[in-house]
Design a protein around this motif. Structure first.
Motif, PDB file in Angstrom:
ATOM      1  N   ALA A  16       0.838  -1.205   0.000  1.00 46.54           N
ATOM      2  CA  ALA A  16       0.000   0.000   0.000  1.00 46.54           C
ATOM      3  C   ALA A  16       0.875   1.257   0.000  1.00 46.54           C
ATOM      4  CB  ALA A  16      -0.924  -0.002   1.198  1.00 46.54           C
ATOM      5  N   GLN A  17       0.402   2.288  -0.666  1.00 45.89           N
ATOM      6  CA  GLN A  17       1.159   3.534  -0.784  1.00 45.89           C
ATOM      7  C   GLN A  17       0.284   4.729  -0.427  1.00 45.89           C
ATOM      8  OE1 GLN A  17       2.629   3.649  -4.796  1.00 45.89           O
ATOM      9  NE2 GLN A  17       4.273   2.187  -4.398  1.00 45.89           N
ATOM     10  N   PHE A  18       0.970   5.837  -0.081  1.00 44.74           N
ATOM     11  CA  PHE A  18       0.295   7.096   0.199  1.00 44.74           C
ATOM     12  C   PHE A  18       0.667   8.106  -0.873  1.00 44.74           C
ATOM     13  CE2 PHE A  18       0.118   4.848   4.101  1.00 44.74           C
ATOM     14  CZ  PHE A  18      -1.018   5.293   4.759  1.00 44.74           C
ATOM     15  N   GLN A  19      -0.127   9.175  -0.972  1.00 47.40           N
ATOM     16  CA  GLN A  19       0.075  10.155  -2.034  1.00 47.40           C
ATOM     17  C   GLN A  19       1.139  11.199  -1.703  1.00 47.40           C
ATOM     18  OE1 GLN A  19      -1.446   9.849  -5.051  1.00 47.40           O
ATOM     19  NE2 GLN A  19      -2.179   7.922  -4.162  1.00 47.40           N
ATOM     20  N   SER A  20       1.352  11.496  -0.426  1.00 47.12           N
ATOM     21  CA  SER A  20       2.334  12.526  -0.058  1.00 47.12           C
ATOM     22  C   SER A  20       3.688  11.921   0.247  1.00 47.12           C
ATOM     23  CB  SER A  20       1.823  13.334   1.137  1.00 47.12           C
ATOM     24  OG  SER A  20       1.498  12.494   2.226  1.00 47.12           O
ATOM     25  N   PHE A  21       3.748  10.994   1.169  1.00 48.66           N
ATOM     26  CA  PHE A  21       5.003  10.352   1.509  1.00 48.66           C
ATOM     27  C   PHE A  21       5.482   9.505   0.324  1.00 48.66           C
ATOM     28  CE2 PHE A  21       2.452  10.781   5.358  1.00 48.66           C
ATOM     29  CZ  PHE A  21       3.273  11.612   6.110  1.00 48.66           C
ATOM     30  N   GLY A  22       6.713   9.747  -0.100  1.00 50.77           N
ATOM     31  CA  GLY A  22       7.249   9.041  -1.261  1.00 50.77           C
ATOM     32  C   GLY A  22       6.992   9.770  -2.561  1.00 50.77           C
ATOM     33  N   ASN A  23       6.166  10.812  -2.530  1.00 53.62           N
ATOM     34  CA  ASN A  23       5.890  11.616  -3.722  1.00 53.62           C
ATOM     35  C   ASN A  23       7.160  12.328  -4.180  1.00 53.62           C
ATOM     36  OD1 ASN A  23       5.139  14.479  -4.858  1.00 53.62           O
ATOM     37  ND2 ASN A  23       3.301  13.228  -5.189  1.00 53.62           N
ATOM     38  N   LYS A  24       7.364  12.409  -5.494  1.00 49.62           N
ATOM     39  CA  LYS A  24       8.607  12.980  -6.031  1.00 49.62           C
ATOM     40  C   LYS A  24       8.768  14.447  -5.679  1.00 49.62           C
ATOM     41  CE  LYS A  24       6.610  13.989 -10.621  1.00 49.62           C
ATOM     42  NZ  LYS A  24       6.737  15.463 -10.517  1.00 49.62           N
ATOM     43  N   ASP A  25       7.673  15.141  -5.407  1.00 49.93           N
ATOM     44  CA  ASP A  25       7.745  16.548  -5.049  1.00 49.93           C
ATOM     45  C   ASP A  25       7.819  16.773  -3.539  1.00 49.93           C
ATOM     46  OD1 ASP A  25       7.553  17.441  -7.730  1.00 49.93           O
ATOM     47  OD2 ASP A  25       5.376  17.180  -7.682  1.00 49.93           O
ATOM     48  N   ILE A  26       7.230  15.851  -2.761  1.00 49.22           N
ATOM     49  CA  ILE A  26       7.150  16.024  -1.317  1.00 49.22           C
ATOM     50  C   ILE A  26       8.281  15.319  -0.573  1.00 49.22           C
ATOM     51  CG2 ILE A  26       5.724  15.639   0.735  1.00 49.22           C
ATOM     52  CD1 ILE A  26       4.664  17.781  -1.171  1.00 49.22           C
ATOM     53  N   GLN A  27       8.623  14.099  -0.990  1.00 45.78           N
ATOM     54  CA  GLN A  27       9.606  13.324  -0.236  1.00 45.78           C
ATOM     55  C   GLN A  27      10.979  13.993  -0.141  1.00 45.78           C
ATOM     56  OE1 GLN A  27       8.769  10.537   1.547  1.00 45.78           O
ATOM     57  NE2 GLN A  27      10.795  10.921   2.451  1.00 45.78           N
ATOM     58  N   PRO A  28      11.496  14.621  -1.216  1.00 43.45           N
ATOM     59  CA  PRO A  28      12.792  15.317  -1.074  1.00 43.45           C
ATOM     60  C   PRO A  28      12.767  16.412  -0.008  1.00 43.45           C
ATOM     61  CG  PRO A  28      12.279  15.001  -3.397  1.00 43.45           C
ATOM     62  CD  PRO A  28      11.039  14.623  -2.633  1.00 43.45           C
ATOM     63  N   ILE A  29      11.629  17.067   0.149  1.00 38.51           N
ATOM     64  CA  ILE A  29      11.515  18.103   1.184  1.00 38.51           C
ATOM     65  C   ILE A  29      11.529  17.462   2.563  1.00 38.51           C
ATOM     66  CG2 ILE A  29      10.142  20.037   2.028  1.00 38.51           C
ATOM     67  CD1 ILE A  29       8.879  20.248  -0.729  1.00 38.51           C
ATOM     68  N   LEU A  30      10.809  16.356   2.711  1.00 48.27           N
ATOM     69  CA  LEU A  30      10.802  15.642   3.984  1.00 48.27           C
ATOM     70  C   LEU A  30      12.198  15.150   4.331  1.00 48.27           C
ATOM     71  CD1 LEU A  30       7.497  13.572   3.597  1.00 48.27           C
ATOM     72  CD2 LEU A  30       7.845  15.593   5.031  1.00 48.27           C
ATOM     73  N   ASP A  31      12.932  14.681   3.322  1.00 48.80           N
ATOM     74  CA  ASP A  31      14.309  14.238   3.548  1.00 48.80           C
ATOM     75  C   ASP A  31      15.172  15.396   4.044  1.00 48.80           C
ATOM     76  OD1 ASP A  31      13.583  11.732   2.673  1.00 48.80           O
ATOM     77  OD2 ASP A  31      14.373  12.001   0.646  1.00 48.80           O
ATOM     78  N   LYS A  32      14.993  16.560   3.441  1.00 51.58           N
ATOM     79  CA  LYS A  32      15.747  17.743   3.846  1.00 51.58           C
ATOM     80  C   LYS A  32      15.460  18.107   5.294  1.00 51.58           C
ATOM     81  CE  LYS A  32      16.210  22.698   2.795  1.00 51.58           C
ATOM     82  NZ  LYS A  32      15.737  23.824   1.962  1.00 51.58           N
ATOM     83  N   TRP A  33      14.241  17.889   5.725  1.00 53.36           N
ATOM     84  CA  TRP A  33      13.859  18.235   7.092  1.00 53.36           C
ATOM     85  C   TRP A  33      14.190  17.131   8.090  1.00 53.36           C
ATOM     86  CZ3 TRP A  33       8.351  20.093   5.337  1.00 53.36           C
ATOM     87  CH2 TRP A  33       8.486  21.318   4.668  1.00 53.36           C
ATOM     88  N   GLY A  34      14.871  16.088   7.638  1.00 48.53           N
ATOM     89  CA  GLY A  34      15.315  15.045   8.545  1.00 48.53           C
ATOM     90  C   GLY A  34      14.357  13.902   8.754  1.00 48.53           C
ATOM     91  N   PHE A  35      13.286  13.843   7.945  1.00 47.26           N
ATOM     92  CA  PHE A  35      12.320  12.769   8.101  1.00 47.26           C
ATOM     93  C   PHE A  35      12.711  11.500   7.347  1.00 47.26           C
ATOM     94  CE2 PHE A  35       9.036  16.329   8.670  1.00 47.26           C
ATOM     95  CZ  PHE A  35       9.119  16.251  10.036  1.00 47.26           C
ATOM     96  N   GLY A  36      13.474  11.626   6.268  1.00 43.85           N
ATOM     97  CA  GLY A  36      13.789  10.473   5.430  1.00 43.85           C
ATOM     98  C   GLY A  36      14.381   9.299   6.177  1.00 43.85           C
ATOM     99  N   PRO A  37      15.490   9.489   6.905  1.00 41.41           N
ATOM    100  CA  PRO A  37      16.123   8.368   7.596  1.00 41.41           C
ATOM    101  C   PRO A  37      15.310   7.826   8.757  1.00 41.41           C
ATOM    102  CG  PRO A  37      17.652  10.195   7.295  1.00 41.41           C
ATOM    103  CD  PRO A  37      16.282  10.716   6.995  1.00 41.41           C
ATOM    104  N   ASP A  38      14.362   8.591   9.253  1.00 39.65           N
ATOM    105  CA  ASP A  38      13.638   8.217  10.467  1.00 39.65           C
ATOM    106  C   ASP A  38      12.181   7.857  10.229  1.00 39.65           C
ATOM    107  OD1 ASP A  38      15.905   8.698  12.035  1.00 39.65           O
ATOM    108  OD2 ASP A  38      15.439  10.825  12.175  1.00 39.65           O
TER     109      ASP A  38
END
Length: 302
Positions: free
Chosen positions: A25-47
């Motif tokens: 199952a997938q979500f529309q925001s998390f993993g999204n090509k436009d949203i996920q890089p921002i989340l990674d920048k904010w420190g969410f990616g590894p965690d």
């Protein structure tokens, strides 16, 4: 004297709620090509990571407590979450979920105009900085952070306690403070963009008869499993755990942030280790079956 033999039903009694893992199952925001890089920048990616379950039964609003207790003691759920996170259920028989209802009345981003009114952001969206201060281990580097977290500040009163219990406010707060390796923004636009995307992704809405947006989902903020287990490996003001129920689709989204202890590494949202993916999938495949309704579980920041 005749011998009466009582027949014993060897079938287990039906559980109130039964859950099954859906690893694809997938979500529309998390993993999204436009949203996920921002989340990674904010420190969410590894965690952060996400996984999905389905529940067989319909959950009514007055059954949230029972559903939460069942979720955190279901062997399918516990097996998967123990493998993927540091949340621990040690004594299922002692689990008593403590939670509070989070409001979903606010649906417009104009709700955040108050930050401009109090001078935390400029008309152009620039976030006004301040001398850095440590607040319970959290760096306060700008006026938005001060207004959100520092209850001794005069800016804190811009939002009432009831407004702070709005889910839209909570999402914004989480993206502003980010994860352990957060690279924060100088302008507010990206925070608004991600807040809106996540809100729309996790909640189910519809237009009512008057044309207004009506949120159908119920949001619970979970803060303890009592003596049955632990949600977080250590206490931190940025920790959170939400369970979100959609009564129409019978979906439940589960999201948590458990700040990583110093020196430890979080679990990737994408589960980059193929062995972890295979193991989680194997657990789900061995326990699950098809044809039920869906429970979406977002396990994050653990």
């Amino acid at each position: 004297m005749p011998l009466h033999i009582q027949e014993i039903d060897e079938e287990p009694q039906d559980q109130a709620f039964v859950f099954h893992h859906l690893p694809e199952a997938q979500f529309q925001s998390f993993g999204n090509k436009d949203i996920q890089p921002i989340l990674d920048k904010w420190g969410f990616g590894p965690d952060m990571f996400m996984c999905t379950f389905r529940v067989e039964q319909q959950v009514h609003p007055d059954e949230m407590q029972a559903m939460l207790d069942a979720f955190f003691t279901d062997r399918r759920v516990v097996s998967v979450l123990h493998h993927l996170s540091r949340m621990r259920v040690l004594s299922p028989e002692k689990v008593r979920v403590r939670w509070e209802q989070i409001s979903t009345k606010v649906t417009s981003m104009s709700f955040f105009n108050k930050f401009e009114e109090i001078g935390a952001i400029s008309v152009s969206g620039h976030i006004r900085g301040r001398i850095e201060e440590d607040w319970e281990g959290v760096p306060i580097v700008n006026l938005i952070r001060e207004a959100i977290l520092m209850d001794e500040s005069e800016l804190y009163d811009a939002f009432s306690e009831s407004e702070r219990r709005e889910f839209l406010f909570r999402i914004f707060m989480h993206v502003v403070f980010g994860g352990a390796s957060n690279q924060w923004e100088d302008h507010v636009e990206e925070y608004f963009k991600v807040t809106k995307s996540v809100y729309k992704d996790l909640l189910s809405v519809r237009r009512n008869d008057t044309g207004d947006v009506e949120v159908l989902s119920s949001v619970a903020s979970v803060f303890s499993l009592c003596e049955g287990g632990t949600l977080f490996p250590q206490e931190n003001p940025l920790n959170f755990c939400y369970v979100i129920h959609d009564p129409v689709m019978r979906h439940v989204a589960f999201g948590t942030l458990a700040t990583s202890p110093s020196g430890e590494k979080g679990i990737s949202c994408a589960l980059s280790d193929a062995a972890d993916v295979a193991a989680a999938t194997a657990i789900a495949s061995s326990l699950g079956d098809a044809g039920m309704t869906v429970v979406d579980v977002v396990m994050g920041f653990a």
